[in-house]
Design a protein around this motif. Structure first.
Motif, PDB file in Angstrom:
ATOM      1  N   GLN A  55       0.833  -1.213   0.000  1.00 33.80           N
ATOM      2  CA  GLN A  55       0.000   0.000   0.000  1.00 33.80           C
ATOM      3  C   GLN A  55       0.861   1.255   0.000  1.00 33.80           C
ATOM      4  O   GLN A  55       0.570   2.222  -0.707  1.00 33.80           O
ATOM      5  N   LEU A  56       1.943   1.262   0.787  1.00 30.82           N
ATOM      6  CA  LEU A  56       2.844   2.421   0.826  1.00 30.82           C
ATOM      7  C   LEU A  56       3.420   2.687  -0.553  1.00 30.82           C
ATOM      8  O   LEU A  56       3.435   3.835  -1.018  1.00 30.82           O
ATOM      9  N   GLN A  57       3.879   1.654  -1.239  1.00 28.80           N
ATOM     10  CA  GLN A  57       4.449   1.837  -2.573  1.00 28.80           C
ATOM     11  C   GLN A  57       3.399   2.403  -3.527  1.00 28.80           C
ATOM     12  O   GLN A  57       3.689   3.295  -4.322  1.00 28.80           O
ATOM     13  N   ALA A  58       2.175   1.913  -3.447  1.00 28.76           N
ATOM     14  CA  ALA A  58       1.104   2.417  -4.306  1.00 28.76           C
ATOM     15  C   ALA A  58       0.815   3.893  -3.999  1.00 28.76           C
ATOM     16  O   ALA A  58       0.573   4.690  -4.912  1.00 28.76           O
ATOM     17  N   GLU A  59       0.852   4.264  -2.717  1.00 25.67           N
ATOM     18  CA  GLU A  59       0.636   5.660  -2.336  1.00 25.67           C
ATOM     19  C   GLU A  59       1.753   6.549  -2.870  1.00 25.67           C
ATOM     20  O   GLU A  59       1.494   7.660  -3.348  1.00 25.67           O
ATOM     21  N   ILE A  60       2.978   6.072  -2.801  1.00 24.49           N
ATOM     22  CA  ILE A  60       4.120   6.836  -3.330  1.00 24.49           C
ATOM     23  C   ILE A  60       3.916   7.113  -4.815  1.00 24.49           C
ATOM     24  O   ILE A  60       4.140   8.225  -5.298  1.00 24.49           O
ATOM     25  N   ASP A  61       3.461   6.101  -5.553  1.00 22.60           N
ATOM     26  CA  ASP A  61       3.208   6.269  -6.982  1.00 22.60           C
ATOM     27  C   ASP A  61       2.058   7.263  -7.213  1.00 22.60           C
ATOM     28  O   ASP A  61       2.138   8.118  -8.090  1.00 22.60           O
ATOM     29  N   ALA A  62       1.005   7.155  -6.419  1.00 23.05           N
ATOM     30  CA  ALA A  62      -0.132   8.079  -6.566  1.00 23.05           C
ATOM     31  C   ALA A  62       0.285   9.516  -6.266  1.00 23.05           C
ATOM     32  O   ALA A  62      -0.151  10.452  -6.950  1.00 23.05           O
ATOM     33  N   TYR A  63       1.132   9.698  -5.252  1.00 22.31           N
ATOM     34  CA  TYR A  63       1.626  11.046  -4.944  1.00 22.31           C
ATOM     35  C   TYR A  63       2.423  11.613  -6.122  1.00 22.31           C
ATOM     36  O   TYR A  63       2.319  12.799  -6.439  1.00 22.31           O
ATOM     37  N   PHE A  64       3.225  10.759  -6.765  1.00 18.55           N
ATOM     38  CA  PHE A  64       3.961  11.236  -7.937  1.00 18.55           C
ATOM     39  C   PHE A  64       2.982  11.641  -9.044  1.00 18.55           C
ATOM     40  O   PHE A  64       3.142  12.696  -9.660  1.00 18.55           O
ATOM     41  N   GLN A  65       1.989  10.803  -9.291  1.00 15.41           N
ATOM     42  CA  GLN A  65       1.017  11.118 -10.343  1.00 15.41           C
ATOM     43  C   GLN A  65       0.318  12.449 -10.065  1.00 15.41           C
ATOM     44  O   GLN A  65       0.033  13.205 -10.991  1.00 15.41           O
ATOM     45  N   ALA A  66       0.069  12.738  -8.794  1.00 10.45           N
ATOM     46  CA  ALA A  66      -0.565  14.004  -8.407  1.00 10.45           C
ATOM     47  C   ALA A  66       0.440  15.144  -8.278  1.00 10.45           C
ATOM     48  O   ALA A  66       0.049  16.304  -8.101  1.00 10.45           O
ATOM     49  N   ARG A  67       1.731  14.823  -8.341  1.00  7.90           N
ATOM     50  CA  ARG A  67       2.827  15.799  -8.222  1.00  7.90           C
ATOM     51  C   ARG A  67       2.825  16.500  -6.871  1.00  7.90           C
ATOM     52  O   ARG A  67       3.203  17.654  -6.760  1.00  7.90           O
ATOM     53  N   THR A  68       2.419  15.786  -5.827  1.00 13.25           N
ATOM     54  CA  THR A  68       2.407  16.369  -4.487  1.00 13.25           C
ATOM     55  C   THR A  68       3.575  15.901  -3.636  1.00 13.25           C
ATOM     56  O   THR A  68       3.867  16.515  -2.606  1.00 13.25           O
ATOM     57  N   LEU A  69       4.240  14.837  -4.052  1.00 11.61           N
ATOM     58  CA  LEU A  69       5.367  14.293  -3.299  1.00 11.61           C
ATOM     59  C   LEU A  69       6.194  13.461  -4.262  1.00 11.61           C
ATOM     60  O   LEU A  69       5.648  12.733  -5.095  1.00 11.61           O
ATOM     61  N   LEU A  70       7.497  13.594  -4.170  1.00 12.61           N
ATOM     62  CA  LEU A  70       8.412  12.799  -4.996  1.00 12.61           C
ATOM     63  C   LEU A  70       9.263  11.961  -4.055  1.00 12.61           C
ATOM     64  O   LEU A  70       9.974  12.514  -3.215  1.00 12.61           O
ATOM     65  N   GLN A  71       9.173  10.640  -4.179  1.00 17.92           N
ATOM     66  CA  GLN A  71       9.931   9.767  -3.281  1.00 17.92           C
ATOM     67  C   GLN A  71      10.697   8.742  -4.093  1.00 17.92           C
ATOM     68  O   GLN A  71      10.124   7.992  -4.874  1.00 17.92           O
ATOM     69  N   TRP A  72      11.995   8.733  -3.869  1.00 19.03           N
ATOM     70  CA  TRP A  72      12.893   7.831  -4.566  1.00 19.03           C
ATOM     71  C   TRP A  72      13.300   6.677  -3.653  1.00 19.03           C
ATOM     72  O   TRP A  72      13.444   6.856  -2.442  1.00 19.03           O
ATOM     73  N   GLY A  73      13.562   5.542  -4.270  1.00 19.22           N
ATOM     74  CA  GLY A  73      14.236   4.462  -3.574  1.00 19.22           C
ATOM     75  C   GLY A  73      15.726   4.672  -3.736  1.00 19.22           C
ATOM     76  O   GLY A  73      16.207   5.041  -4.813  1.00 19.22           O
ATOM     77  N   ILE A  74      16.472   4.456  -2.666  1.00 20.28           N
ATOM     78  CA  ILE A  74      17.934   4.578  -2.699  1.00 20.28           C
ATOM     79  C   ILE A  74      18.496   3.179  -2.908  1.00 20.28           C
ATOM     80  O   ILE A  74      18.214   2.267  -2.116  1.00 20.28           O
ATOM     81  N   VAL A  75      19.278   2.996  -3.971  1.00 16.29           N
ATOM     82  CA  VAL A  75      19.913   1.705  -4.245  1.00 16.29           C
ATOM     83  C   VAL A  75      21.398   1.932  -4.517  1.00 16.29           C
ATOM     84  O   VAL A  75      21.804   3.004  -4.966  1.00 16.29           O
ATOM     85  N   ARG A  76      22.198   0.925  -4.236  1.00 13.69           N
ATOM     86  CA  ARG A  76      23.617   1.006  -4.614  1.00 13.69           C
ATOM     87  C   ARG A  76      23.721   0.986  -6.136  1.00 13.69           C
ATOM     88  O   ARG A  76      22.915   0.357  -6.808  1.00 13.69           O
ATOM     89  N   ALA A  77      24.746   1.624  -6.655  1.00 12.91           N
ATOM     90  CA  ALA A  77      24.931   1.678  -8.101  1.00 12.91           C
ATOM     91  C   ALA A  77      25.126   0.290  -8.694  1.00 12.91           C
ATOM     92  O   ALA A  77      24.751   0.038  -9.832  1.00 12.91           O
ATOM     93  N   ASP A  78      25.695  -0.624  -7.905  1.00 12.33           N
ATOM     94  CA  ASP A  78      26.023  -1.956  -8.421  1.00 12.33           C
ATOM     95  C   ASP A  78      24.987  -3.030  -8.090  1.00 12.33           C
ATOM     96  O   ASP A  78      25.189  -4.194  -8.389  1.00 12.33           O
ATOM     97  N   GLU A  79      23.874  -2.660  -7.455  1.00 12.68           N
ATOM     98  CA  GLU A  79      22.790  -3.607  -7.208  1.00 12.68           C
ATOM     99  C   GLU A  79      21.481  -2.830  -7.160  1.00 12.68           C
ATOM    100  O   GLU A  79      21.487  -1.605  -7.122  1.00 12.68           O
ATOM    101  N   ASP A  80      20.375  -3.527  -7.137  1.00 13.65           N
ATOM    102  CA  ASP A  80      19.098  -2.825  -7.278  1.00 13.65           C
ATOM    103  C   ASP A  80      18.172  -2.986  -6.077  1.00 13.65           C
ATOM    104  O   ASP A  80      16.999  -2.712  -6.171  1.00 13.65           O
ATOM    105  N   ARG A  81      18.672  -3.397  -4.938  1.00 12.51           N
ATOM    106  CA  ARG A  81      17.854  -3.557  -3.740  1.00 12.51           C
ATOM    107  C   ARG A  81      17.720  -2.217  -3.035  1.00 12.51           C
ATOM    108  O   ARG A  81      18.707  -1.528  -2.772  1.00 12.51           O
ATOM    109  N   VAL A  82      16.484  -1.831  -2.707  1.00 19.20           N
ATOM    110  CA  VAL A  82      16.233  -0.554  -2.045  1.00 19.20           C
ATOM    111  C   VAL A  82      16.784  -0.593  -0.628  1.00 19.20           C
ATOM    112  O   VAL A  82      16.451  -1.476   0.162  1.00 19.20           O
TER     113      VAL A  82
END
Length: 187
Positions: A55-82
């Motif tokens: 649900q949190l991930q879906a909310e993060i996406d909805a906030y981006f679509q509404a342009r009210t909040l921008l939230q990035w996942g932080i990953v190492r450059a050499d792997e893709d785990r948040v």
């Protein structure tokens, strides 16, 4: 970028990538935000289960679509785990300001990742979005987050008593601000 971009842009640093999160990142979000030590000074309770992380991930996406909040996942450059997240919230383009937030999973503490990620976020806010001011707040006992903010030039601007209710505890907040001209002087 805002408001016409179709996707959250990926930001890169020497060791990290800040990228949009997908439903596949929900288990990592659960690991991070269900940890009582990570959310000790967070303004929300720990995630109860994997469904809450979905649900949190879906909310993060909805906030981006509404342009009210921008939230990035932080990953190492050499792997893709948040490893954590960083956020631009309270975005007000009319007044050219926003607030930042960040959190890292405990296994990534003490490696300089928060400072590196937040620096990229600050640069994006001032360079790409053309902001004039970034704000942040932190519990006065959260020495690690305060060190990140002050290390990047954020100035203590005030103190709010009992600003958050976390569980059954009232928590204070130290208020920080960084102006574009201060950021430029540090570059």
């Amino acid at each position: 970028m805002l408001p016409d971009a179709l996707a959250l842009p990926t930001l890169t640093t020497p060791r990290l990538r800040l990228r949009a999160m997908t439903p596949a990142d929900a288990p990592a979000l659960y690991t991070i935000f269900s940890d009582l030590e990570v959310v000790r000074y967070w303004s929300a309770p720990p995630l109860a289960d994997l469904a809450a992380a979905v649900q949190l991930q879906a909310e993060i996406d909805a906030y981006f679509q509404a342009r009210t909040l921008l939230q990035w996942g932080i990953v190492r450059a050499d792997e893709d785990r948040v490893l954590g997240t960083c956020t631009l919230a309270e975005i007000d383009l009319d007044h050219q300001r926003a607030a930042i937030g960040f959190a890292l999973g405990r296994s990534s503490w003490g490696q300089g990742f928060a400072r590196e990620a937040v620096q990229a976020l600050v640069d994006f806010g001032f360079q790409t979005l053309g902001l004039h001011r970034l704000g942040a707040d932190a519990d006065p006992r959260n020495h690690r987050s305060i060190a990140v903010l002050e290390g990047l030039g954020f100035v203590r601007e005030g103190y709010q008593r009992e600003s958050y209710l976390v569980g059954d505890e009232r928590q204070d907040a130290v208020m920080f601000g960084l102006l574009r001209r201060e950021w430029q002087e540090r570059r």
